[in-house]
Write a protein that holds these residues in place. Sequence first.
Motif, PDB file in Angstrom:
ATOM      1  N   SER A   1       0.844  -1.195   0.000  1.00 24.56           N
ATOM      2  CA  SER A   1       0.000   0.000   0.000  1.00 24.56           C
ATOM      3  C   SER A   1       0.877   1.242   0.000  1.00 24.56           C
ATOM      4  CB  SER A   1      -0.897   0.009   1.235  1.00 24.56           C
ATOM      5  OG  SER A   1      -0.120   0.006   2.410  1.00 24.56           O
ATOM      6  N   ARG A   2       0.319   2.322  -0.524  1.00 23.58           N
ATOM      7  CA  ARG A   2       1.071   3.556  -0.547  1.00 23.58           C
ATOM      8  C   ARG A   2       0.113   4.723  -0.374  1.00 23.58           C
ATOM      9  NH1 ARG A   2      -0.279   1.949  -5.403  1.00 23.58           N
ATOM     10  NH2 ARG A   2      -0.647   3.411  -7.104  1.00 23.58           N
ATOM     11  N   LYS A   3       0.610   5.795   0.172  1.00 21.92           N
ATOM     12  CA  LYS A   3      -0.223   6.982   0.381  1.00 21.92           C
ATOM     13  C   LYS A   3      -0.608   7.552  -0.979  1.00 21.92           C
ATOM     14  CE  LYS A   3      -1.443  10.684   3.009  1.00 21.92           C
ATOM     15  NZ  LYS A   3      -2.150  10.732   4.266  1.00 21.92           N
ATOM     16  N   PRO A   4      -1.910   7.755  -1.217  1.00 20.18           N
ATOM     17  CA  PRO A   4      -2.300   8.308  -2.516  1.00 20.18           C
ATOM     18  C   PRO A   4      -1.879   9.746  -2.669  1.00 20.18           C
ATOM     19  CG  PRO A   4      -4.177   8.208  -1.037  1.00 20.18           C
ATOM     20  CD  PRO A   4      -3.042   7.542  -0.328  1.00 20.18           C
ATOM     21  N   LYS A   5      -1.621  10.135  -3.917  1.00 18.40           N
ATOM     22  CA  LYS A   5      -1.251  11.521  -4.140  1.00 18.40           C
ATOM     23  C   LYS A   5      -2.482  12.414  -4.012  1.00 18.40           C
ATOM     24  CE  LYS A   5      -1.411  10.302  -9.025  1.00 18.40           C
ATOM     25  NZ  LYS A   5      -0.617  10.058 -10.199  1.00 18.40           N
ATOM     26  N   PRO A   6      -2.304  13.640  -3.543  1.00 17.31           N
ATOM     27  CA  PRO A   6      -3.451  14.553  -3.465  1.00 17.31           C
ATOM     28  C   PRO A   6      -4.017  14.803  -4.851  1.00 17.31           C
ATOM     29  CG  PRO A   6      -1.563  15.402  -2.239  1.00 17.31           C
ATOM     30  CD  PRO A   6      -1.077  14.233  -3.047  1.00 17.31           C
ATOM     31  N   PHE A   7      -5.279  15.247  -4.905  1.00 16.80           N
ATOM     32  CA  PHE A   7      -5.912  15.462  -6.196  1.00 16.80           C
ATOM     33  C   PHE A   7      -5.967  16.941  -6.540  1.00 16.80           C
ATOM     34  CE2 PHE A   7      -9.369  16.303  -3.334  1.00 16.80           C
ATOM     35  CZ  PHE A   7     -10.126  17.258  -3.969  1.00 16.80           C
ATOM     36  N   TYR A   8      -6.196  17.197  -7.807  1.00 11.82           N
ATOM     37  CA  TYR A   8      -6.414  18.558  -8.274  1.00 11.82           C
ATOM     38  C   TYR A   8      -7.905  18.786  -8.492  1.00 11.82           C
ATOM     39  CZ  TYR A   8      -1.438  18.842  -9.292  1.00 11.82           C
ATOM     40  OH  TYR A   8      -0.076  18.845  -9.187  1.00 11.82           O
TER      41      TYR A   8
ATOM     42  N   GLY B   1      -8.786   6.297 -10.319  1.00  9.74           N
ATOM     43  CA  GLY B   1      -7.349   6.431 -10.116  1.00  9.74           C
ATOM     44  C   GLY B   1      -6.683   7.271 -11.193  1.00  9.74           C
ATOM     45  N   LYS B   2      -7.085   7.062 -12.455  1.00  8.42           N
ATOM     46  CA  LYS B   2      -6.476   7.809 -13.559  1.00  8.42           C
ATOM     47  C   LYS B   2      -6.908   9.277 -13.564  1.00  8.42           C
ATOM     48  CE  LYS B   2      -5.402   5.706 -17.472  1.00  8.42           C
ATOM     49  NZ  LYS B   2      -5.467   4.912 -18.716  1.00  8.42           N
ATOM     50  N   LEU B   3      -8.011   9.568 -12.886  1.00 10.42           N
ATOM     51  CA  LEU B   3      -8.424  10.968 -12.729  1.00 10.42           C
ATOM     52  C   LEU B   3      -7.749  11.616 -11.518  1.00 10.42           C
ATOM     53  CD1 LEU B   3     -12.238  10.661 -13.577  1.00 10.42           C
ATOM     54  CD2 LEU B   3     -10.459  11.755 -14.965  1.00 10.42           C
ATOM     55  N   ASP B   4      -6.698  10.960 -11.027  1.00 14.13           N
ATOM     56  CA  ASP B   4      -5.889  11.487  -9.912  1.00 14.13           C
ATOM     57  C   ASP B   4      -6.678  11.651  -8.620  1.00 14.13           C
ATOM     58  OD1 ASP B   4      -3.504  11.514 -11.204  1.00 14.13           O
ATOM     59  OD2 ASP B   4      -3.496  13.644 -11.674  1.00 14.13           O
ATOM     60  N   TYR B   5      -7.714  10.816  -8.452  1.00 11.94           N
ATOM     61  CA  TYR B   5      -8.460  10.881  -7.205  1.00 11.94           C
ATOM     62  C   TYR B   5      -8.107   9.658  -6.365  1.00 11.94           C
ATOM     63  CZ  TYR B   5     -11.910  12.338  -3.928  1.00 11.94           C
ATOM     64  OH  TYR B   5     -12.485  12.796  -2.767  1.00 11.94           O
ATOM     65  N   PRO B   6      -7.860   9.812  -5.061  1.00  9.56           N
ATOM     66  CA  PRO B   6      -7.516   8.654  -4.218  1.00  9.56           C
ATOM     67  C   PRO B   6      -8.653   7.631  -4.251  1.00  9.56           C
ATOM     68  CG  PRO B   6      -7.979  10.591  -2.861  1.00  9.56           C
ATOM     69  CD  PRO B   6      -7.890  11.070  -4.268  1.00  9.56           C
ATOM     70  N   THR B   7      -8.363   6.435  -4.753  1.00  6.10           N
ATOM     71  CA  THR B   7      -9.399   5.431  -4.999  1.00  6.10           C
ATOM     72  C   THR B   7      -8.981   4.072  -4.443  1.00  6.10           C
ATOM     73  OG1 THR B   7     -10.075   6.560  -7.037  1.00  6.10           O
ATOM     74  CG2 THR B   7     -10.745   4.263  -6.795  1.00  6.10           C
ATOM     75  N   TYR B   8      -9.890   3.478  -3.658  1.00  7.31           N
ATOM     76  CA  TYR B   8      -9.707   2.104  -3.186  1.00  7.31           C
ATOM     77  C   TYR B   8     -10.621   1.167  -3.966  1.00  7.31           C
ATOM     78  CZ  TYR B   8      -7.182   3.540   1.061  1.00  7.31           C
ATOM     79  OH  TYR B   8      -6.264   4.040   1.941  1.00  7.31           O
TER      80      TYR B   8
ATOM     81  N   ALA C   1     -18.051   6.655 -13.026  1.00  7.41           N
ATOM     82  CA  ALA C   1     -16.947   6.912 -12.103  1.00  7.41           C
ATOM     83  C   ALA C   1     -16.507   8.373 -12.142  1.00  7.41           C
ATOM     84  CB  ALA C   1     -15.764   5.998 -12.425  1.00  7.41           C
ATOM     85  N   ALA C   2     -16.462   8.967 -13.336  1.00  7.40           N
ATOM     86  CA  ALA C   2     -16.074  10.379 -13.444  1.00  7.40           C
ATOM     87  C   ALA C   2     -17.115  11.272 -12.763  1.00  7.40           C
ATOM     88  CB  ALA C   2     -15.913  10.769 -14.910  1.00  7.40           C
ATOM     89  N   PHE C   3     -18.388  10.918 -12.907  1.00  8.78           N
ATOM     90  CA  PHE C   3     -19.453  11.662 -12.218  1.00  8.78           C
ATOM     91  C   PHE C   3     -19.241  11.585 -10.710  1.00  8.78           C
ATOM     92  CE2 PHE C   3     -23.515  12.076 -10.108  1.00  8.78           C
ATOM     93  CZ  PHE C   3     -24.109  13.159 -10.758  1.00  8.78           C
ATOM     94  N   ALA C   4     -18.902  10.391 -10.205  1.00 10.19           N
ATOM     95  CA  ALA C   4     -18.679  10.210  -8.770  1.00 10.19           C
ATOM     96  C   ALA C   4     -17.502  11.047  -8.279  1.00 10.19           C
ATOM     97  CB  ALA C   4     -18.442   8.729  -8.467  1.00 10.19           C
ATOM     98  N   VAL C   5     -16.421  11.065  -9.058  1.00 10.91           N
ATOM     99  CA  VAL C   5     -15.249  11.870  -8.682  1.00 10.91           C
ATOM    100  C   VAL C   5     -15.618  13.350  -8.598  1.00 10.91           C
ATOM    101  CG1 VAL C   5     -13.002  12.710  -9.507  1.00 10.91           C
ATOM    102  CG2 VAL C   5     -13.501  10.257  -9.509  1.00 10.91           C
TER     103      VAL C   5
END
Length: 367
Positions: A41-48, A107-114, A318-322
């Motif tokens: 596991s790794r800390k997710p990067k912050p999102f824009y 994840g590809k939209l740079d949002y922390p996702t599990y 998924a993009a709507f959810a983000v």
Amino acid sequence: MGGFSTLSAPKPWRHHHKLSTISNQPATKNVPSLLFNPPPSRKPKPFYCFALDSSKTEAPPLVVVGSANADIYVEIERLPKEGETVSAKTGQTLAGGKGANQAVCGGKLDYPTYFVGQVGGDAHGKLIAEALEGGGVLLDHLSIVGDAPTGHAVVMLQTDGQNSIIIVGGANMASWPETLPPEDLEVVKNAGIVLLQREIPDSVNIQVAKTARSAGVPVILDAGGVDAPIPPELLKFIDILSPNETELGRLTNMPTESFEQISEAVGKCHKMGVKQVLVKLGAKGSVLFVEGEEPIRQAIISAPKVIDTTGAGDTFTAAFAVALVEGKSKKECLKFAAAAASLCVQVKGAIPSMPDRKAVLNLLQTH
């Protein structure tokens, strides 16, 4: 990009560490040796946020609970007759499944996702884990089961355009614990939003949705998956139901050919207890129905060339959810999702076609 502004950041979220190199089976069973271990596991990067000049800020994660499949594509002239063997022109195995698709999109939209799901300890499970990690998804809650294969689908693509699909549910439908582990329920409680589909048992979705509701976490249910009525017990814990027009028709037993018919079918969903219904209409765009309010319509953002629509619906949801968990208006959420789906259909495959955030933002700048 117009009205895409930076809003106040959502509540902070807590990161949970769990490496699920486990089987859900009792220790007395013979569990085959695992072919792989999920990456640490790794800390997710912050999102824009949407605005290109916005500062980085942490957010509660998107948690996708659902299916992961290995999709085995074979291109054939025609289906074989009984007892016959035919040769395929091409064959390819790609990671897929509605849950994995939607998680990679987040994840590809740079949002922390599990991603909370199950695979077998086989080569297909390794393929999916690598695809999820490559998409920036956190795998702390990906479990490996020892007595079921990874879910997979054989997709037979015929030259006349007809497709035939055989699905093996595998670990998606088998070996789920009666009660989900506390770590998995905890990440649901701390989510900013939870995304479900119908390619895992209803009992799992009900447990997750109930846990999310108790913690005040909104839940989106993508209606895609098994062709069966949605249990009322699940519907009462759902904040947004997201079918396409065909799924809406099946769920309500009503016609959905025109906008008026779609509106009437959505009215039946409202009576079933779902206050918000996000309908995906393919080339006709999308509509968000909120009970008691005027529907919000969103046209598609046209793609220069449509290559493959596989995964477009998962990308949209998924993009709507983000966008929603980032605090955007419903209209902004629809436009962001439309842009992501437009980019998706321009690339072959499901997971390979998921767009990154920069590409979506660049497209929004011109629309």
